[in-house]
Motif scaffolding. Structure first.
Motif, PDB file in Angstrom:
ATOM      1  N   ALA A   1       0.818  -1.218   0.000  1.00 36.53           N
ATOM      2  CA  ALA A   1       0.000   0.000   0.000  1.00 36.53           C
ATOM      3  C   ALA A   1       0.850   1.266   0.000  1.00 36.53           C
ATOM      4  N   GLY A   2       2.161   1.124   0.189  1.00 39.00           N
ATOM      5  CA  GLY A   2       3.038   2.285   0.140  1.00 39.00           C
ATOM      6  C   GLY A   2       3.729   2.636   1.434  1.00 39.00           C
ATOM      7  N   ALA A   3       3.559   1.824   2.482  1.00 36.03           N
ATOM      8  CA  ALA A   3       4.264   2.099   3.736  1.00 36.03           C
ATOM      9  C   ALA A   3       5.770   2.015   3.511  1.00 36.03           C
ATOM     10  N   ASP A   4       6.504   2.965   4.077  1.00 39.73           N
ATOM     11  CA  ASP A   4       7.963   2.982   3.940  1.00 39.73           C
ATOM     12  C   ASP A   4       8.643   2.027   4.905  1.00 39.73           C
ATOM     13  N   CYS A   5       7.957   1.728   6.016  1.00 40.80           N
ATOM     14  CA  CYS A   5       8.537   0.929   7.092  1.00 40.80           C
ATOM     15  C   CYS A   5       7.381   0.282   7.837  1.00 40.80           C
ATOM     16  N   VAL A   6       7.620  -0.884   8.439  1.00 43.00           N
ATOM     17  CA  VAL A   6       6.594  -1.503   9.280  1.00 43.00           C
ATOM     18  C   VAL A   6       7.145  -1.665  10.688  1.00 43.00           C
ATOM     19  N   TYR A   7       6.241  -1.665  11.658  1.00 38.51           N
ATOM     20  CA  TYR A   7       6.619  -1.608  13.069  1.00 38.51           C
ATOM     21  C   TYR A   7       5.833  -2.652  13.858  1.00 38.51           C
ATOM     22  N   PRO A   8       6.317  -3.897  13.898  1.00 38.68           N
ATOM     23  CA  PRO A   8       5.657  -4.916  14.711  1.00 38.68           C
ATOM     24  C   PRO A   8       5.993  -4.710  16.193  1.00 38.68           C
ATOM     25  N   ILE A   9       5.261  -3.812  16.815  1.00 38.56           N
ATOM     26  CA  ILE A   9       5.566  -3.391  18.175  1.00 38.56           C
ATOM     27  C   ILE A   9       5.486  -4.566  19.143  1.00 38.56           C
TER      28      ILE A   9
END
Length: 240
Positions: free
Chosen positions: A167-175
């Motif tokens: 979708a265009g996210a630059d980074c993901v954050y699996p907190i």
């Protein structure tokens, strides 16, 4: 080069074991401390900002959060990304406009609401609209809450990550992802991965998290809580 371009470049081609470490300022004074210490960029924590404003986590009115972010960005010259929780119900275009008006170059967006995970496809659609509205002016960090409000299954986290990156996210954050699943997440996720570090000495250091697969390391509200604990100790000493 714009601050957003500088911030994006800081995430790219990082060597294993050398993650981008982003402290989380909760007000202008703390932002100046971190910038003067030499950090190349900062990332506000919504819970830390909430505490500084006298609110419980998740209860800060949007206007006050954006105003707090604006005070922080005005106080420093380095790029600042803002944690804006789930977006406060704003339409993507308005959310992007308010982030840019506040001087932010990036944002965290959560994929849960009230402790319940959002439908990942609907969240991906929202992220895509944010990306379209922002173009390259914002670095979008998509938080994945499966380890907080879900079944803690790494596969589910990777499925969400794939949708968000597409979708265009630059980074993901699996907190709150456990350290022992980071190599699996790193292998299954395209692009930068944000992992949060603990400050109690019990978890891996930022460099160790980098060696396990983290591209970027943040601290949630840990620094604000640690500073508050230190101030409480000073205050107690004044009464002795």
């Amino acid at each position: 080069m714009s601050k957003a371009d500088i911030f994006r470049a800081l995430h790219l081609r990082r060597a294993q074991g050398d993650p981008l470490v982003l402290p989380g300022p909760w007000d202008a004074a703390s932002a100046r401390v971190f910038a003067e210490a030499g950090f190349p960029a900062l990332a506000t924590p919504s819970a830390g900002v909430a505490a500084s404003l006298g609110y419980a986590d998740g209860s800060t009115p949007a206007d006050e959060m954006f105003a707090a972010v604006a005070r922080i960005t005005r106080a420093v010259d380095v790029p600042v990304s803002a944690d804006v929780e789930g977006g406060y119900g704003l339409a993507p275009k308005e959310l992007v406009e308010r982030l840019l008006e506040a001087g932010a170059v990036g944002c965290n967006l959560e994929d849960s609401d009230g402790g319940v995970l959002k439908d990942p496809r609907e969240q991906a659609d929202f992220l895509a609209e944010v990306r379209t509205a922002a173009a390259d002016a914002l670095f979008v960090n998509a938080r994945i809450d499966t380890f907080v409000h879900g079944d803690r299954d790494p596969e589910r986290a990777m499925e969400r990550a794939a949708l968000y990156v597409a979708a265009g996210a630059d980074c993901v954050y699996p907190i709150l992802a456990p350290a022992d699943v980071l190599p699996l997440l790193r292998a299954g996720i395209q692009g930068p991965v944000n992992i949060n570090a603990r400050l109690d000495g019990e978890g891996p250091s930022p460099a160790e998290l980098g060696a396990l697969g983290a591209t970027r390391v943040t601290f949630a509200s840990g620094l604000q809580r640690k500073a508050t604990a230190a101030l409480r100790e000073i205050a107690d000493g004044l009464l002795r």
